[in-house]
Enzyme design. Structure first.
Site, PDB file in Angstrom:
ATOM      1  CB  THR A   1      -0.941   0.044   1.399  1.00 41.52           C
ATOM      2  OG1 THR A   1      -1.760  -1.116   0.941  1.00 41.52           O
ATOM      3  CG2 THR A   1      -1.639   1.099   1.190  1.00 41.52           C
TER       4      THR A   1
ATOM      5  CG  PHE B   1       0.213   4.946   3.305  1.00 47.65           C
ATOM      6  CD1 PHE B   1       0.936   3.725   3.270  1.00 47.65           C
ATOM      7  CD2 PHE B   1      -0.913   4.955   3.948  1.00 47.65           C
ATOM      8  CE1 PHE B   1       0.673   2.398   3.944  1.00 47.65           C
ATOM      9  CE2 PHE B   1      -1.510   3.696   4.542  1.00 47.65           C
ATOM     10  CZ  PHE B   1      -0.618   2.414   4.429  1.00 47.65           C
TER      11      PHE B   1
END
Ligand SMILES: O=C(O)C(=O)C[C@]1(C(=O)O)C=C[C@@H](O)C=C1
Length: 377
Positions: A278, A280
């Site tokens: 992921t 960010f």
């Protein structure tokens, strides 16, 4: 004493002798380590005292304390100059914490993130800022933006894209509206584990997790627990908190959340994509200076006519600016059909990027510069 007892004592005595021989050899080596540790301690505090002087200069000129470009340069240099045997990534972890502690002497920055504690967002905070910060756990991505905009937090860290499930739409929508800029980017591997308070699945009636995690583990869940109800909750850490309080709940969460809420792992690494990551965004009120290896994020929109997007992006090729990411998002508001989120190589202050951006700004129906920031390490 019986023979077995005598044999056990002999073995114990032999172990003690071997340990003492080993310790005798270790002693001079540990004395060497102690002498080096004393030098490291002295050098760290020498460095900290200079960072304090930097902090005084910044206070006089009201300059920002956190300098992502400078920190990226320090980390790159540390890894580039590292002769080993320590690994480059481990050297960067050490220097990140050294800078975090030095920065905290200037100001302990407050960083908002999607909580509760133990989420991957919190891990991303530490990956970007080190641990000498004040974390502000938020219940939603909206709250992270609000805290950073209001100044309750100096920065926010929000999920922007997952390798399995694609972009986080709420973050893209809020980036469109916010006055904040993107001043950094962090990418972390996301490993999901199935956890319960007992470490077993007997009596479990619900599997809870953030909707993204349920999606990232969908195939595995269908394969292994197809009949147990799945419930999307605010975050994986929230699911872990629930599982810690309710014996009928299993959580999909990371190891840190599991430890925090005293869960036992039933199955580790259940995400369908073993390379699941992921990305960010670090958001704040800071325009980052060039670091030497940067990226620029923008949002564009065009009238809905044939070839409009192709023509719009032509200046990038003309000025030799590489596009590294392109996402389209239906416009939920405003006069346009789609917004295009584009990442470019280079910093907005680089000449060719500045020229390309100026042409894009003039030709686009809608243009917003989200920010320039160091490329993820
Ligand atoms: O060079 C600076 O501006 C500093 O404040 C020093 C320092 C560091 O410890 O190296 C600390 C905080 C900044 O974010 C960047 C670097």
């Amino acid at each position: 004493m019986c023979a077995a007892g005598r044999s056990s004592r002999r073995r114990a005595a032999s172990r003690l002798r071997k340990t003492k021989m080993s310790d005798d050899k270790l002693l001079p080596l540990r004395q060497k380590i102690d002498a080096i540790d004393a030098q490291i301690l002295d050098l760290l505090n020498q460095r900290a005292r200079v960072a304090q002087e930097v902090g005084h200069v910044k206070a006089e000129t009201n300059a920002p304390v956190f300098r992502p470009e400078r920190e990226a340069q320090v980390l790159r240099r540390a890894a580039d100059r590292n002769p080993g045997p320590l690994l480059g990534a481990d050297i960067q972890t050490i220097f990140r914490e050294v800078m975090s502690a030095c920065r905290a002497l200037e100001k302990r920055v407050v960083v908002a993130y999607l909580g509760p504690e133990g989420t991957f967002s919190e891990q991303a905070v530490y990956q970007q800022f080190g641990h000498a910060i004040e974390g502000l756990s938020c219940v939603s991505i909206d709250e992270v933006f609000r805290d950073a905009e209001a100044g309750t937090a100096d920065f926010g860290v929000v999920p922007i894209e997952n390798s399995s499930e694609g972009v986080i739409n709420r973050t893209l929508d809020l980036l469109l509206q916010t006055t904040l800029t993107i001043s950094g980017e962090v990418s972390i591997p996301v490993h999901h584990s199935l956890m319960t308070a007992s470490g077993k699945m007997e009596g479990i009636t619900r599997i809870c997790a953030h909707s993204q995690a349920l999606a990232q583990c969908n195939a595995w869940l269908n394969q292994n627990y197809p009949s147990i109800e799945r419930q999307a909750v605010a975050s994986n850490a929230e699911a872990a908190r629930m599982a810690g309080e309710d014996q009928s709940v299993a959580a999909i969460a990371g190891e840190i959340a599991g430890q925090k809420y005293n869960l036992q792992t039933v199955n580790a690494h259940i995400q369908d994509d073993p390379h699941n990551r992921t990305r960010f965004a670090v958001i704040g009120r800071l325009r980052t200076a060039p670091s030497g290896r940067d990226q620029t994020s923008i949002v564009l929109s065009v009238p809905n006519k044939a070839g409009a997007v192709y023509n719009l992006l032509a200046p990038l090729a003309r000025h030799g600016v590489s596009m590294t990411r392109f996402e389209s998002r239906p416009a939920r508001m405003g006069a346009w059909e789609y917004y295009f989120y584009v990442d470019l190589e280079g910093h907005e202050q680089d000449e060719k990027v500045a020229q390309a951006l100026e042409e894009l700004r003039q030709n686009a129906a809608f243009f917003k510069l989200l920010g320039s920031y160091p490329l993820g390490l």
